[in-house]
Scaffold this active site. Structure first.
Site, mmCIF file in Angstrom:
data_model
loop_
_atom_site.group_PDB
_atom_site.id
_atom_site.type_symbol
_atom_site.label_atom_id
_atom_site.label_comp_id
_atom_site.label_asym_id
_atom_site.label_seq_id
_atom_site.Cartn_x
_atom_site.Cartn_y
_atom_site.Cartn_z
ATOM 1 N N GLU A 55 -3.681 -38.519 13.974
ATOM 2 C CA GLU A 55 -3.603 -39.734 13.182
ATOM 3 C C GLU A 55 -3.413 -41.100 13.810
ATOM 4 O O GLU A 55 -2.739 -41.255 14.858
ATOM 5 C CB GLU A 55 -2.238 -39.630 12.141
ATOM 6 C CG GLU A 55 -2.255 -40.782 11.174
ATOM 7 C CD GLU A 55 -0.729 -40.736 10.631
ATOM 8 O OE1 GLU A 55 -0.710 -41.110 9.434
ATOM 9 O OE2 GLU A 55 0.262 -40.018 11.014
ATOM 10 N N LYS A 155 -4.386 -39.947 3.013
ATOM 11 C CA LYS A 155 -3.035 -39.559 3.106
ATOM 12 C C LYS A 155 -2.179 -40.155 1.807
ATOM 13 O O LYS A 155 -2.071 -41.148 1.385
ATOM 14 C CB LYS A 155 -2.289 -40.387 4.181
ATOM 15 C CG LYS A 155 -0.914 -39.786 4.757
ATOM 16 C CD LYS A 155 -0.509 -40.637 5.845
ATOM 17 C CE LYS A 155 1.071 -40.388 6.320
ATOM 18 N NZ LYS A 155 1.281 -41.172 7.724
ATOM 19 N N CYS A 188 0.680 -35.936 8.943
ATOM 20 C CA CYS A 188 1.973 -36.416 9.338
ATOM 21 C C CYS A 188 3.008 -36.068 8.297
ATOM 22 O O CYS A 188 3.204 -35.033 7.999
ATOM 23 C CB CYS A 188 1.746 -37.813 9.802
ATOM 24 S SG CYS A 188 3.043 -38.305 10.798
#
Length: 459
Positions: A55, A155, A188
């Site tokens: 990321e 995300k 993440c």
């Protein structure tokens, strides 16, 4: 199949809040993409069929909403349009980064997953449309070995990323491969939440996940490799996890994980990137956790001195602890509705303090989420106040059975040993409404053995 992940030390913009033009942005990103290209070639040479990058690896971080804008590519989030950016570069403007990634996949005949910033114009008739008339997303893209864009994921659980928008609905994104079937994608901080990560895995019965991350390690319970492994074990899946390498920011820890074995990289000392390549099996069946005989309840020996309860902060939460003294014993410690039990034995007494801690409550620092945790940890020193501190080395070898009456089915078993290395439990699973984990003799000194439960409904 053979998988690769690259822990990348990004070339960062020294002043990320300054406004630059698209050309300067492309120049900086080009320097990171040059490194990506070398790594794709190296991975392909080693037989890798898929490679995952971290990321924020291409553009860096700490931007504002306006300063990141020149770094954003345009991506069409339409399922109907099949597009190969390398072969059809003229279809859309502002797709230079996508084109380079697509060409790397095509030239090296490899599936490629990367993370970048993307933009999408929106109309003011859209109630979610930001006031500047565009969405900005933290986005993963996957290309097949012909360079075609096969999946995009935006995300969902942003970690203080003011440059980006949360998509109106969670994305459930997967792509198919000839060598390992379907892969799911998330990013993440997503790994700590039900949407979309857990829901995606459950809905599609996924066995493989690609996971770009920029994870700041926090011991004793949320080191990157520690939690990545726990997630693979808990859901019985393979995870290809690529983290950023910036030791000064506490960022390192990538790996290729299966439920029972892992190939990891964790290095807080050195600089530079690291390519991890490993051959792993495709998971086809449900690996059954071995439910061996469960230890009995803690026996009530009425006249024994019970060790003292004490409180200490761990992971910014107020844990209730009991010290783990002597060469063997049985302990229990409770908080709210959660009781944790420990049977332990150690052959050699070392000059180290361990403690058994419990927390059952809402975690509220750097994110809000409900945790139920039973944790056996090594303390930073010999006084109670040092329990919960970040510790990286240990010598004590402890045989243990740890169990708790968890209220959630989502339990992540953590087993971390000296030098931030991983070990694997002998047995774990549910028995009599308790979840347990047991281990005879860790491979090196014990740092953390824990049951990290996430009670998503109480977030």
């Amino acid at each position: 199949y053979v998988a690769a992940v690259y822990e990348h030390e990004s070339i960062l913009n020294p002043n990320p809040t300054a406004l630059v033009d698209r050309q300067s942005a492309l120049e900086l990103m080009g320097r990171n993409l040059d490194i990506y290209e070398q790594q794709v070639v190296a991975a392909a040479r080693q037989g890798a069929q898929i490679i995952v990058f971290p990321e924020d690896g291409i553009h860096g971080f700490n931007f504002t909403r306006s300063s990141i804008y020149p770094y954003l590519d345009f991506v069409l989030y339409s399922h109907s349009v099949k597009w190969n950016p390398c072969r059809e570069p003229y279809l859309f403007n502002d797709t230079e980064v996508l084109q380079r990634l697509s060409c790397m996949a095509l030239k090296n005949k490899i599936f490629l997953v990367a993370n970048l910033g993307t933009k999408q114009p929106c109309e003011h008739t859209d109630p979610h449309c930001p006031s500047d008339g565009r969405y900005q997303f933290n986005t993963n893209v996957a290309f097949n070995d012909d360079g075609a864009l096969v999946a995009t994921y935006r995300k969902h659980n942003l970690y203080f990323e003011y440059a980006f928008d949360t998509p109106p609905e969670p994305d459930y994104k997967l792509f198919d491969t000839p060598f390992a079937g379907k892969f799911g994608m998330f990013t993440c901080f997503d790994i700590l939440f039900f949407e979309p990560a857990v829901n995606l895995i459950r809905q599609y019965n996924l066995k493989q996940v690609v996971y770009p991350t920029a994870w700041m390690n926090q011991l004793p319970l949320l080191s990157a490799v520690e939690f990545q492994q726990a997630f693979a074990t808990a859901f019985n899946i393979n995870i290809l996890a690529a983290n950023i390498h910036h030791p000064t920011l506490g960022m390192t820890g990538s790996g290729i994980y299966t439920p029972v074995k892992s190939f990891i990289y964790h290095n807080m000392e050195g600089y530079g990137g690291k390519l991890v390549v490993a051959e792993i099996p495709v998971i086809t069946t449900d690996y059954k956790t071995n439910l061996e005989k469960m230890p009995g309840r803690v026996s009530e020996k009425g006249n024994e001195q019970l060790p003292p309860l004490f409180y200490a902060e761990m992971m910014y939460d107020n844990f209730t602890f009991v010290p783990v003294w002597g060469e063997k014993g049985e302990l229990q410690v409770c908080a709210n509705t959660l009781c944790c039990y420990l049977n332990y034995r150690r052959a050699v007494l070392t000059d180290e303090l361990y403690a058994l801690g419990v927390f059952d409550g809402l975690h509220t620092v750097h994110g809000t989420y409900y945790v139920q945790a039973c944790a056996l940890v090594k303390c930073g020193g010999l006084s109670f106040s040092t329990c919960g501190q970040e510790v990286t080395d240990a010598t004590a070898l402890i045989d243990f059975q740890l169990w708790g009456n968890m209220s959630t089915p989502y339990i992540f078993p953590l087993l971390l040993t000296s030098g931030i290395t991983l070990d694997f439990a002998d047995h774990m699973g549910w028995k009599n409404n308790h979840y347990f984990i047991s281990k005879n003799r860790t491979s090196s000194g014990l740092l953390t053995a824990a049951l990290y439960g996430r009670w998503y409904e109480k977030d």
